[in-house]
Design a protein around this motif. Structure first.
Motif: not given
Length: 525
Positions: A73-83, A183-189, A222-233
């Protein structure tokens, strides 16, 4: 009728439940060791307290349980979400505890770009409903920031373009917070970098930025997906420092663009928004300086002309002093005649007063004054006598009061002695009663201790058996054959040699009676 029970022998293999479940599990895992399943996530509520994630994958006709272990789970690039419609890769296995089969997922990816866009749109609507994209939340950019913080990769061309553009327009201090922009950790960073800039207080070695630029070059969704992360927003929306997002090219949009205070089409455009052009500012200041000098010159000319006009309207010194000089000349001419008239008037007044001042009148006036003085002296003597009489009366009253004071003191002492004697008598009585009560309580406790002492039990024919260490032996199996034991009776103690039940008992050696222990120091055994 019920058919009779058939207990005829059979050759069928007999399995336990565990063996059967294990066989089914091996069969399923061998047949479906690696599968890709497409379906919609259902029943997802986030990772369990153990770190594992449990949910279901379903379509319009079927449903399968799914699990993602903590390490995966900690290595998933896309975290699961309902629906969310995803393509899950993993292996099929069974869970013997409930006779169910499930897929153990290794990777999850959205089911195509359409799914990613749908996920972004759903997340955008949800965050917009929370008010994170409201225009009222957005801050104005500082006109001339002293320190600019840049959140981007330190090795890409983006940071070089931003630094070159700022250097060309208006050189200021730039702080780079290095992050991964893909990458997977870009949003959190990126979220941690924005929060880190806001956490600076400006008192340390690193200055607090007046403006933050979050930048990245162009790329696919997909390359810009980290900037759609909820934590970044959320970090961009909650930033106290004004923030410019410069992610991708002009046609690329991410969720951070909606939450930032300004969106730049390119990283270079963000640098142009951040600082003005120094040459233009210098030219503008030079123009304003020239206009100011011209305005000051014109103002001084107008004021100087106004002063000249006012000076022409003022009278001359001679015209101002002409009237006072004329009045002074007229007054000087009449001064001699006025002095003569004043002297004549004073002389006539003196002559009238001199006619009334004679020796007879002076003697009479002196006599009247002397009589007035004698009358006042007599009144003063009488007043002094009345005052002395009043003081004598007051002294007599005080003397009477002082004479009665010793008698009152003596009476008070007598009353105090009587009260003290009464208290002594009451104290003696109270002490006698208290000592009597304490003696009765002590006697009762002594009788209670005597009744509870084991010596009273010994008097009824019982005995206490002790070993050589004086420890009490309460069981026969505690006594070893051939060991010396001590037997305490009510009237003394004897020693004996322990032997088995089939050996003769030797005569015990009488021991002097032990001194009785004080009450309350023994037990019943």
């Amino acid at each position: 009728m019920v058919a009779p029970f058939d207990d005829s022998p059979t050759n069928a293999t007999e399995f336990t439940v565990s063996e059967l479940s294990g066989s089914i599990r091996r069969t399923v895992e061998d047949s479906f060791g690696h599968v890709r399943v497409r379906g919609e996530i259902s029943g997802y509520r986030g990772p369990h307290s153990s770190g594992h994630a449990y949910f279901s994958l379903k379509d319009d006709k079927a449903r399968i349980e799914a699990v993602v272990w903590k390490g995966v789970f900690s290595r998933l690039k896309h975290r699961p979400e309902e629906g969310m419609e995803v393509i899950a890769t993993g292996k099929i296995t069974t869970y013997p505890g409930s006779s169910k089969y499930q897929i153990v997922i290794d990777t999850i990816e959205p089911a195509g770009a359409g799914a990613l866009m749908a996920l972004i749109e759903e997340r955008r609507r949800r965050l917009a409903a929370e008010g994170l994209f409201d225009e009222a939340r957005k801050q104005l950019l500082p006109f001339m920031p002293k320190v600019i913080g840049v959140v981007t990769s330190p090795t890409g061309a983006v940071i070089r373009d931003i630094l070159h553009r700022i250097e060309d327009r208006f050189p200021v201090h730039v702080i780079v917070w290095p992050v991964r922009v893909q990458g997977d950790t870009s949003g959190q960073e990126v979220a941690r970098a924005i929060n880190g800039f806001n956490a600076l207080d400006g008192t340390g070695a690193i200055k607090r930025p007046d403006l933050i630029i979050v930048a990245r070059g162009g790329g696919s969704l997909e390359d810009l997906w980290g900037f759609n992360d909820e934590a970044v927003v959320r970090a961009a929306a909650e930033s106290d420092i004004p923030l410019i997002s410069a992610v991708g090219h002009e046609t690329d949009w991410t969720l951070i663009d909606h939450a930032s205070d300004r969106r730049a089409p390119t990283p270079t455009g963000a640098a142009e928004m951040a600082v003005p052009v120094k040459a233009d500012l210098s030219a503008h200041v030079a123009g304003l300086t020239a206009r100011l000098k011209s305005a000051q010159s014109r103002t001084l000319d107008r004021r100087r002309e106004a002063v000249r006009s006012l000076a022409r309207a003022l009278p001359t010194l001679d015209s101002v002093l002409a009237m006072p000089r004329q009045r002074l000349d007229r007054s000087g001419q009449g001064l001699g005649q006025a002095l003569q008239l004043n002297t004549a008037n004073r002389r006539r007044s003196f002559e009238r007063q001199a006619g009334r001042v004679t020796p007879v009148a002076l003697v009479s006036a002196i006599r009247d004054k002397r009589q007035l003085v004698r009358d006042k002296a007599a009144r003063a003597d009488r007043a002094q006598e009345r005052r002395l009489e009043a003081w004598r009366s007051r002294l007599d009253r005080h003397a009477l009061v002082l004479a009665a004071v010793p008698r009152r003191i003596t009476d008070a002492q007598t009353r105090s002695r009587e009260q003290l004697a009464g208290l002594h008598r009451r104290t003696d009585i109270a002490l006698t009663q208290m000592l009597s009560q304490r003696r009765r309580g002590l006697d009762a406790q002594a009788r209670m201790l005597q009744s509870l002492s084991y010596h009273s039990v010994l008097g009824r024919g019982f005995a206490v058996i002790r070993d050589k260490d004086r420890a009490v032996l309460s069981r026969a199996d505690q006594v070893e054959t051939g060991t010396m034991i001590a037997v305490e009776f009510a009237d003394g103690e004897v020693s004996a040699l322990a032997s088995s039940s089939d050996q003769p008992i030797s005569a015990p050696k009488k021991q002097p009676r032990a001194k009785a222990k004080p009450p309350g120091q023994g037990s019943l055994f």
